[in-house]
Each structure stands twice: as C-alpha cells, then as structure tokens.
Design a protein around this motif. Structure first.
Motif, mmCIF file in Angstrom:
data_model
loop_
_atom_site.group_PDB
_atom_site.id
_atom_site.type_symbol
_atom_site.label_atom_id
_atom_site.label_comp_id
_atom_site.label_asym_id
_atom_site.label_seq_id
_atom_site.Cartn_x
_atom_site.Cartn_y
_atom_site.Cartn_z
ATOM 1 N N VAL A 149 14.625 -2.560 -6.498
ATOM 2 C CA VAL A 149 13.707 -3.412 -5.902
ATOM 3 C C VAL A 149 13.182 -4.435 -6.903
ATOM 4 N N PHE A 150 13.088 -5.711 -6.247
ATOM 5 C CA PHE A 150 12.625 -6.767 -7.208
ATOM 6 C C PHE A 150 11.174 -6.694 -7.111
ATOM 7 N N SER A 151 10.589 -6.024 -8.462
ATOM 8 C CA SER A 151 9.210 -5.978 -8.294
ATOM 9 C C SER A 151 8.385 -6.786 -9.414
ATOM 10 N N LEU A 152 9.356 -7.256 -10.560
ATOM 11 C CA LEU A 152 8.670 -8.028 -11.610
ATOM 12 C C LEU A 152 7.947 -7.265 -12.634
ATOM 13 N N ALA A 153 8.095 -5.823 -12.405
ATOM 14 C CA ALA A 153 7.344 -4.752 -13.114
ATOM 15 C C ALA A 153 7.410 -4.991 -14.590
ATOM 16 N N PRO A 154 8.581 -5.010 -14.997
ATOM 17 C CA PRO A 154 8.676 -5.175 -16.589
ATOM 18 C C PRO A 154 7.781 -6.282 -17.176
ATOM 19 N N SER A 175 0.712 -1.446 0.101
ATOM 20 C CA SER A 175 -0.010 0.093 0.145
ATOM 21 C C SER A 175 0.700 1.261 0.022
ATOM 22 N N THR A 176 2.200 1.177 0.449
ATOM 23 C CA THR A 176 3.047 2.240 0.319
ATOM 24 C C THR A 176 4.523 1.908 -0.199
ATOM 25 N N ILE A 177 5.142 2.919 -0.608
ATOM 26 C CA ILE A 177 6.536 2.908 -1.114
ATOM 27 C C ILE A 177 7.421 2.207 -0.006
ATOM 28 N N ASP A 178 7.301 2.442 1.323
ATOM 29 C CA ASP A 178 7.776 1.646 2.218
ATOM 30 C C ASP A 178 7.558 0.294 2.427
ATOM 31 N N ASP A 179 6.469 -0.222 2.082
ATOM 32 C CA ASP A 179 5.825 -1.699 1.895
ATOM 33 C C ASP A 179 7.017 -2.116 0.800
ATOM 34 N N MET A 180 6.917 -1.478 -0.200
ATOM 35 C CA MET A 180 7.725 -2.167 -1.515
ATOM 36 C C MET A 180 9.187 -2.254 -0.836
ATOM 37 N N LEU A 181 9.559 -1.362 -0.312
ATOM 38 C CA LEU A 181 11.050 -1.459 -0.111
ATOM 39 C C LEU A 181 11.478 -2.724 1.155
ATOM 40 N N ASN A 182 10.556 -2.509 2.170
ATOM 41 C CA ASN A 182 10.669 -3.521 3.113
ATOM 42 C C ASN A 182 10.272 -4.909 2.965
ATOM 43 N N PHE A 183 9.315 -5.142 2.118
ATOM 44 C CA PHE A 183 8.647 -6.319 2.097
ATOM 45 C C PHE A 183 8.842 -7.161 0.570
ATOM 46 N N THR A 184 9.645 -6.737 -0.043
ATOM 47 C CA THR A 184 10.352 -7.441 -1.371
ATOM 48 C C THR A 184 11.645 -8.096 -1.198
ATOM 49 N N SER A 207 12.575 -2.759 -10.316
ATOM 50 C CA SER A 207 12.296 -1.268 -10.278
ATOM 51 C C SER A 207 13.468 -0.589 -9.440
ATOM 52 N N THR A 208 13.570 0.776 -9.850
ATOM 53 C CA THR A 208 14.405 1.398 -9.108
ATOM 54 C C THR A 208 13.758 2.626 -8.179
ATOM 55 N N TYR A 209 14.394 2.703 -6.800
ATOM 56 C CA TYR A 209 13.820 3.624 -5.973
ATOM 57 C C TYR A 209 14.713 4.931 -6.284
ATOM 58 N N SER A 210 13.930 6.133 -6.217
ATOM 59 C CA SER A 210 14.716 7.635 -6.184
ATOM 60 C C SER A 210 14.293 7.897 -4.947
ATOM 61 N N LYS A 211 15.365 8.256 -4.275
ATOM 62 C CA LYS A 211 15.575 8.811 -2.911
ATOM 63 C C LYS A 211 14.931 10.343 -2.972
ATOM 64 N N ASP A 212 15.400 11.032 -4.274
ATOM 65 C CA ASP A 212 15.012 12.341 -4.372
ATOM 66 C C ASP A 212 13.408 12.709 -4.423
ATOM 67 N N ASN A 213 13.050 12.085 -4.954
ATOM 68 C CA ASN A 213 11.208 12.363 -4.942
ATOM 69 C C ASN A 213 10.448 11.202 -4.400
ATOM 70 N N ASN A 214 11.099 10.082 -3.747
ATOM 71 C CA ASN A 214 10.515 8.931 -2.877
ATOM 72 C C ASN A 214 9.311 8.459 -3.819
ATOM 73 N N ARG A 215 10.044 7.797 -5.083
ATOM 74 C CA ARG A 215 9.250 7.049 -6.024
ATOM 75 C C ARG A 215 9.766 5.994 -6.433
ATOM 76 N N ILE A 216 9.079 5.005 -6.917
ATOM 77 C CA ILE A 216 9.749 3.881 -7.322
ATOM 78 C C ILE A 216 9.457 3.684 -8.874
ATOM 79 N N TYR A 217 10.398 3.695 -10.045
ATOM 80 C CA TYR A 217 10.440 3.617 -11.568
ATOM 81 C C TYR A 217 10.494 2.329 -12.034
ATOM 82 N N ASP A 218 10.038 1.947 -12.866
ATOM 83 C CA ASP A 218 10.055 0.757 -13.445
ATOM 84 C C ASP A 218 11.270 0.324 -14.043
ATOM 85 N N GLY A 219 11.972 -0.508 -14.164
ATOM 86 C CA GLY A 219 13.463 -0.894 -14.775
ATOM 87 C C GLY A 219 14.533 -0.710 -14.021
ATOM 88 N N ALA A 220 15.912 -1.208 -14.762
ATOM 89 C CA ALA A 220 17.000 -0.941 -14.033
ATOM 90 C C ALA A 220 17.794 0.131 -14.277
#
Length: 932
Positions: A687-692, A615-624, A667-680
């Motif tokens: 982040v292992f998101s399997l998004a692609p 539900s949050t960015i933190d979830d993606m970072l902590n639980f993948t 996917s890649t986490y951007s600290k600057d704007n606290n967002r996750i972008y798909d791809g490497a």
C-alpha cells in the motif's frame, strides 16, 4: 532594445513604507502600484503621495479581471497619472516608462530637435495597455536600425532618443490640444472612434478628429479602430485606414500599419610595446584569452589593475574588488598568476548562474545548476514562477538547509516568446491557426512548418550535446500560472527519453515537440478556455521550457520515488484541520497520476499523521495509489504523431517493489490478521502509504513542504501551489533530491463578506452543503443540466460525459451559464468513481454539484488541473454527501420540473426565474435556493 540603461525597480509591500522611502531617499521617478496594498486602498495611497508633497507620477497597474472592471466602472481614477492593465506582456513596464518620458519630454525635444510624435487616442484601458507595448517595440526596433548608422556611442544614443514620441490621449480635446501644439511634427495618428468630446461619449468623435486633421494635412497617416464595422466606410471617405477591434489579428494588423506608414568596449590585450595580442568582449572570452596570451602581456595588465578596472566598467563589482588587492608579487610564477585569474573568473561565472536566469551558452551551461534562456521576449508564466522560486532558494539559502537533501529547481533552458513569434509569422501560421477549428489540421501544419531560427537550432544542438538524460518539454505561455487565470493543464507537456545515439535524431524530436507545444495554443480546448476569460487569443504567446527530468533509471523505466502537489490553502479541511494548514497530494512515480485526477495519498504537511480520509483498512486498500507512471526508456517514439502514451506507461506497484523504489514509501497488508504494517519487509500486498516518511521522518518531506509553502506564499503575497518530485535513488554519498517543478499562485475569491446562508427552510432549498468552494452570490442561472439518478450506473459514465458536453456546448452558444449536477466525482479519470469529463466539456457551468451515490463517499480532487480551473473561473462548487444531515439535494423537485431537452442519462431544464446561489467562503458552507 539597446536602451542606454535599465531602470532600477524597488519592491515595497505597504503604502506607508513606500511614501516613507520616497521621502527619505528622494531618488524615485515613478511609482507603480497594484490594486492590493496591505495597508490601504490604491486610491488612498495615491492621494497620500500627493499630500506628502512628492512630485512623482503614480501609475496603477491592475489585473484584467472582474475586480478591476468593477473599480473602473465605479471609481474616479483621476488621482493616478494613468491606469494600465497587466496582460502577461512584460513590455507594459517599458511602455509605462516611455509614456511618462514622452509626456514630460515632448515639448523640449520637439522645440530643440524637431522630434516627431504619434498621437494615440484611446479611452479603453485594456486596449491602450495592449497597443502601447506593440507601438513602442516597433519604434525601438526602428531606432535600432538607425543606431547602426551612428558614428559613435553618443551619436547612437542620440538617435535612440530622437525616436518618435507617443502621446496618449483619452478625449477629443486632449488629442486636439496636442495636435495644434505639435502640428508640424505629427508623424501619424492612431485613434478610436467612440470617445469623449465636450464631456460626453460621442460615437463619431474619432471620425470628426480625423476629418479636421485631414483638412489641415492630408498626408498625415491616420488609423481608426472601432468595434462597429460600418465605421470602415466613414473612415474610407476621409482617407483614413481602418481596423475592426474584434478582429482576431488586430494587433498584427496594427504592427503592419505602422511598418507601412511610419517611416563598452572590448578588453584589448597588449604587450608593453603596445602590440595587440588578443581581444575579449565578455568574461568567457577573457577567460579564454588568459589561457594563451604571452606572459609579458599578462604581467603588463595585471601590474596596472587593468583587469579590475575593466570589470568595474562592466559592473562586475564583486569580482573586481576580489582581484584588485592581488599583486603580481603575490605569485611565484606567471603561470600561478594566470591560473588564479582563470579560476576566479570560472568560479564567478558559475556562482552567477545560481538563482538567476542567464543567456544560454554551451561553454558555461552546467546541467546541475543552470537556468538559462534562448532567444528574446518573455519566458512565460510557468518559467517566471520557476525563475522566481529558484531565486528564493538562493536568497534564503534553502538548497542545503536539510541535512542529506538537495532542494533545487531542475536545470533548464527556456525558449523565449520571440522565437514563437518568428515561427508563427515566418511560416504564415497565425491567421490559419486563429481561424481553424480542426485540431488535426493545426497540429499537422505546425509539425510540417520548416522555418525555425538557425541560431536557436544551433543552440538546441549545443544543449543536447551536454544533456543526454531524459528531458521534459513544457509549455510556458504569457498567461500560464498568472494570479487570475492560471491556464492549468490547458497546454501540452511532453517527456523525451533523449537517449538515442544520433544527435540529429534527438534534435529532430525536440524541434517537433516544441512545434507541438506551439500548436497547443490554438487547439480547441485552449480556444474554449480563453473564450471564457477576458483575454484575446492573439495576445497569447508561448515560451517553452526544456527541463532535466527528475528521477533515475529503474530497469528501463525512468521515474522518481514519488511526485506531488502541495497547496498552502486547503479548500476542504476536515476537522480538526484548518484551511490554512494546507494540503498535499502525493503518488508514486511521475506526476501524471495527480495531474490526471486519479486518487493520490492526501495529507496536511502540518499534521502528517492525520490521514482523515482513511477511516478503515478497506479505505486504505481502495483509495490509495495502486499503480504509477514512468517514462519508458526503450519505447520507439514516433515523431509524426508525438504519441506520449507510447512513452509514459502505467505500471503496477509490484514493478516499483522489484525496482526497490517502495522501500521508503509503502506499507504491507496482512491478510491473515487484516492489518497494515509500515514498511516493505513483510510479505503481502503493498500500500502506498508514505508511512516511513510521514511517521518516522526517514525523509524530511513535511518540513520541506512547510518551509517552501511559507516561503513561496510570502514571496508572492498569496496562497500558492507547488509541484515537486523526490528522487531517493541517488549514488552513494550524494544527497537525496527534492525538485521544485512548478510554483503558481492559487486563485482564491477575494470576496470577504460573511454571508448569512442559514436562515432558510429546507423546502426552499434545492441544495445545501458544508463542503463548498467559492464565495458570494450568483442569481443569474436559469438552466440546469443534471444526471438522471434513476438511470445512473457507473459503467455508463463515459456516455454521460458526452451528453454533458453536448449540453455544455449548446448553452455556451446561447451565452447561458448553468448549474451542473452529477453523481460521483466530476473530472475523475476513473469512470467508476464518477463522470470522466475534461474541463472543456463543462466550462460553461457557473456552479457545479457532485453527489455521492449509495454509501460511497467521494473525496473531491485536490491535485488536478480540472480542480484548479474550477477555482480559476470562480465556479461555485458543491460536494454533497447525503449521508450527512447538513448536506441535501432535492432530487424530487428536480424530477417534477418540465424538461427542455433529454438524453439517455441527462436532462436540461429551463427555469422561468433564476436560482439564487449563496456561498460562505469563510465557513465552506453554501445553499442553492429554488426560484421564488
């Protein structure tokens, strides 16, 4: 077994279709039905068979489970010709057929030839289902020895058919009728002690039967069996042998008693003058001979259709009909004819291996497609599952259904259970292993055992000369992956680099690994598991799968891009998902990550874009997944200890990024704007998101999973679980690889009753939850083991696991099922997420509660063997998130109860009256009521 022919088996799903087919074709000799027919009960089916005027015996073959036990206790099964229980041994089918043949043929064969008979009196379905395969196997082995003395084929089969008959009886009167009728031809008697006489159970019926037989013929050998040891004295008094039914070596002792007391042609190549110039026993030898026979012999046989005639006699119809239209004049030269025949034979032999299990042969083994076996006996449950799904892939032409993807079962050889029997018996390990409770001693004794079949060793050496890439050596016991008790994760699996230059060293490591897998049947966790089932440890046998490992070499690390587990049924659907949508758990690298119960990426293959647990960015970072496992190709593997941790090592995602294996999965986490972008491509933590794959379909993962889950569920008529690995690091021009590593039926409670679990006040409840696994009612639990929430700290969870194990072992010894209550996730490999118990540390629990702590919501595991065992033993499983108003545990009530025994972090409570547990499996809702 050198039988004259194998019976044709026809599989039909519904009772109505079975009756219709039997009436239309009139060619069937036997109907075997399971408990589950899609359109009627088996009893109704058997009755309708009789009413239809079909004079065909109907046998019920059921699983040894709770449902079967209840039916045997409450229903009249006289409508069936016999009831048998499936316990993993394929020989039960042979035993059923032979039992019916003997019953039908005994009078004729005795009268005309004087065939001998063995009377077996046993009214316990489970026991005679174990005995008959053993007895028939020993008799047929004996017949094979006699067959070797036969003068011709007819004489050989006459000897086979003159084997002793087995006359199975369940009552005194039935046994005595057989005895009086064939008195002069009774070879021996095997009998229970307690069975019906004159319509009532008589605890001395077997003693009385043996006494009457001995009065007439004192030389007839008799074996009596009983669960009551005192009957041994009575048996001895009348001159009968005796076995205790509870003995861990009962079946072996039965074989010993029997041994001690119950005594098409080759293709011949010729010249036109009749001179023999070669001989072939099989297709491979035929191919070899074709390369070297003289032209005159080749033309002689080809012009007379000798090749196609010989193939037809060997039932190779397809190849025979392909060759028959060809004429010698169709070819310019004899060499063209010769090469055409060789190519046809080679292509045919190769095509036969796709989707089937063949006998291993160095010349024909293809490491890209072959699924072969070494040695006789069963292949075990895991190999059966792989063989079955391999066949499905071929039958439905799924292998290349998706463009650019190869779907396959990795090439493998299976060592049959007969080799296990040989190893255990010839090294005198069985009695020691059954009785020993020291794992270290068992491993050492098995590793040091020297006797191994020479032909198997040579076959394994041949295999290693062909396969020089990493291999997985996996267990495949009789009971593994069965529908009622999957035995998931109970036995060992090892992965070997298999890259040493010395063939002898690679062979030594493989043999040691096989021995360790054999030993794993008798280790403590296996014995504890079997103790909780209805099976006997000595009935369990082990086959071994040696399988090509899926993946690629990445800088000395061997692994696939990702591995996963997919299930066609989701125990914990989160709205709007439904249970039938299924669930998949995926992680980078080898599947050890998921099997060990770590935190994978979870998604529904039917709704891949809904990652509801994040539900949050933190979830993606902590639980993948933030790491992966790979086989270290440069590790030094110690044969003496078989320390897999030295080979399977943990690596960070940064290592995968450097290997280039995250390009399609992260996917890649951007600290600057606290967002996750798909791809490497971007800089930043991965982040292992399997998004692609899940979003942009760079690989058709979800389509493949949906197809395979649907196909496998249809094929097994039950929900299924599959394990898979995906390798995208393939040579240019080659398809990406989706490898099916395992397929097993899922265990889902068959109780369908909709329980009313809502009409209760909160004061009467110990617990309620809307995330519950199981179904039905339990009302025999008086013991509670729970973690003291006031002392709970995540840094002490390993100590809590030890304390829980102490209480578990104590309550198992007391035969007291209990309720287990904990904080965090049970069975987590990560002690910071919960209490890291293994299954054997809590296997006495009849119901389990796991509660969140603080504001942390623990997501239950969907991918671990731990979770599979909970469902297998039908353990009520409550996941309680106390932030949710529909979830509740009355901790205060627990704390006020008198404590029976207390450790540092855990307590055991003994209630005067039992708890009542109600679970509605249709709604995943359940409650636990306090004692009245």
């Amino acid at each position: 077994m050198s039988l004259s022919h194998a019976p044709e088996l026809v599989h039909i799903s519904s009772g109505a279709e079975a009756i219709r087919t039997a009436l239309d074709e009139r060619k069937f000799d036997l109907i075997i039905t399971t408990l589950h027919i899609e359109d009627m009960s088996p009893i109704a089916f058997a009755r309708r068979v009789k009413e239809a005027g079909l004079d065909i015996p109907v046998v019920l073959l059921g699983y040894d489970n709770r449902e079967m036990s209840e039916l045997l206790a409450t229903k009249d099964f006289s409508i069936f010709d016999k009831v048998f229980i499936w316990q993993g041994d394929y020989r039960i089918v042979l035993a059923i057929i032979k039992f019916l043949e003997d019953r039908n043929n005994v009078e004729n064969d005795t009268k005309k030839v004087g065939v001998q008979s063995i009377i077996l009196i046993e009214d316990n379905v489970r026991f005679y289902s174990s005995y008959l395969p053993i007895i028939y196997t020993e008799i047929l082995k004996q017949s094979q020895n006699l067959m070797s003395e036969g003068l011709n084929l007819s004489h050989k089969y006459l000897r086979m058919r003159a084997r002793p008959k087995i006359l199975l009886c369940t009552t005194f009167e039935e046994g005595w009728e057989y005895f009086e009728k064939y008195e002069e031809y009774v070879l021996g008697i095997i009998s229970d002690v307690d069975f019906k006489k004159e319509g009532r159970h008589d605890p001395n019926a077997g003693i009385e039967f043996a006494r009457k037989v001995k009065e007439r013929h004192s030389d007839i050998p008799i074996l009596l069996q009983s669960t009551i040891g005192e009957n041994e004295i009575k048996a001895g008094e009348i001159g009968a042998d005796f076995l205790i039914k509870n003995s861990p070596t009962l079946l072996e002792d039965l074989k010993k008693f029997m041994l001690n007391n119950f005594g098409f042609g080759d293709f011949v190549f010729k010249t036109p003058e009749g001179k023999e110039v070669g001989r072939a026993k099989n297709l491979l030898e035929l191919e070899r001979q074709l390369k070297k026979i003289p032209d005159e012999s080749l033309l002689y046989h080809a012009s007379r259709n000798h090749f196609s005639n010989w193939l037809i006699a060997r039932t190779e119809f397809w190849l025979a009909h392909r060759l028959r239209p060809q004429k010698v004049t169709d070819f310019a030269t004899p060499d063209d004819l010769r090469q055409s025949l060789i190519n046809s034979l080679r292509e045919f032999r190769k095509s036969r291996q796709v989707g089937i299990i063949s006998d291993f042969n160095k010349e024909s083994f293809d490491p890209t497609i072959t699924f072969a076996r070494i040695g006789g006996g069963s292949m075990g449950g895991k190999a059966r599952g792989l063989g079955f799904v391999n066949r499905l892939l071929s039958d439905f032409e799924v292998r290349y259904h998706f463009k650019g993807v190869k779907i396959f079962v990795p090439s493998a050889v299976v060592i049959g259970t007969e080799i296990f029997d040989y190893f255990v018996n010839n090294n005198n390990l069985l009695d020691f292993a059954l009785r020993s409770d020291n794992d270290a001693d068992i491993k050492k004794k098995f590793l040091n055992a020297r006797k191994f079949p020479k032909d198997v060793v040579e076959a394994l050496k041949d295999f290693l000369t062909i396969v020089k890439t990493p291999i997985a050596v996996r267990s495949s016991s009789l009971l593994e992956d069965s529908q009622d008790q999957p035995f998931a994760g109970v036995y060992d699996t090892f992965m070997l680099p298999n890259n040493e230059k010395s063939l002898e060293l690679r062979l030594e490591k493989l043999l040691k690994t096989i021995k360790r897998i054999y030993a794993s049947i008798y280790l403590k966790k296996s014995k504890d598991y079997i103790r909780m089932t209805s099976y006997r440890l000595e009935e369990e046998k082990m086959a071994v799968i040696i399988q090509m490992l899926v993946g690629a070499d990445h800088n000395g690390k061997f692994y696939p891009e990702f591995s996963g587990v997919a299930k066609s049924y989701n125990y914990y659907p989160i709205s709007p998902l439904k249970s039938s949508d299924g669930i998949a758990a995926v992680a980078p690298g080898l599947g050890k990550y998921i099997v060990d119960g770590e935190m994978p990426l979870r998604f529904s293959p039917k709704h891949p874009s809904r990652l509801t647990q994040f539900s949050t960015i933190d979830d993606m970072l902590n639980f993948t997944p933030n790491h992966f496992y790979a086989l270290d190709l440069n590790s030094e593997f110690k044969v003496e200890t078989l320390d897999e941790e030295r080979m399977i090592k943990k690596y960070t995602l940064q290592a995968a990024l450097e290997d280039g294996t995250l390009n399609f999965t992260c996917s890649t986490y951007s600290k600057d704007n606290n967002r996750i972008y798909d791809g490497a491509e971007r800089a930043g933590p991965k982040v292992f998101s399997l998004a692609p794959i899940l979003k942009y379909k760079l690989f058709p993962l979800t389509d493949i999973l949906n197809l395979l889950l649907e196909m496998s569920s249809w094929g097994t008529a039950s929900p299924v679980e599959i394990e898979f690995a995906v390798n995208l690091s393939v040579p240019q021009g080659k398809p990406a690889e989706f490898a099916l590593l395992q397929m097993r039926p899922m265990v889902i409670d068959s109780e369908l009753e909709e329980l009313d679990a809502t009409d209760y006040s909160e004061e009467s409840l110990l617990c309620k939850s809307n995330r519950v696994l199981g179904n039905g009612i339990k009302n025999d639990i008086r013991d509670i083991v729970y973690v003291n929430r006031r002392k709970f700290e995540t840094k002490y969870t390993s100590i809590m696991a030890e304390e829980v194990e102490y209480f578990n072992n104590k309550l198992i010894g007391m035969r007291a099922p209990y309720l287990l209550i904990g904080i965090g996730r049970w069975g987590s490999l990560d002690p910071w997420l919960g209490i890291p118990v293994k299954w054997e540390q809590i296997n006495g629990a009849a119901a389990i509660i796991e509660s969140n702590y603080g504001n942390t919501n623990i997501v239950p595991s969907q991918g671990s063997h731990f979770f599979q065992n909970l469902t297998s033993f039908k353990v009520g499983y409550f996941s309680v998130n106390q932030i949710d108003k529909d979830n509740y545990i009355d901790w205060d009530w627990l704390d006020k109860l008198d404590v029976e025994e207390e450790k540092i972090y855990t307590k055991r409570i003994r209630l005067e009256k039992p708890l009542t547990i109600k679970i509605n499996g249709q709604k995943n809702f359940g409650i636990i009521l306090k004692p009245e």
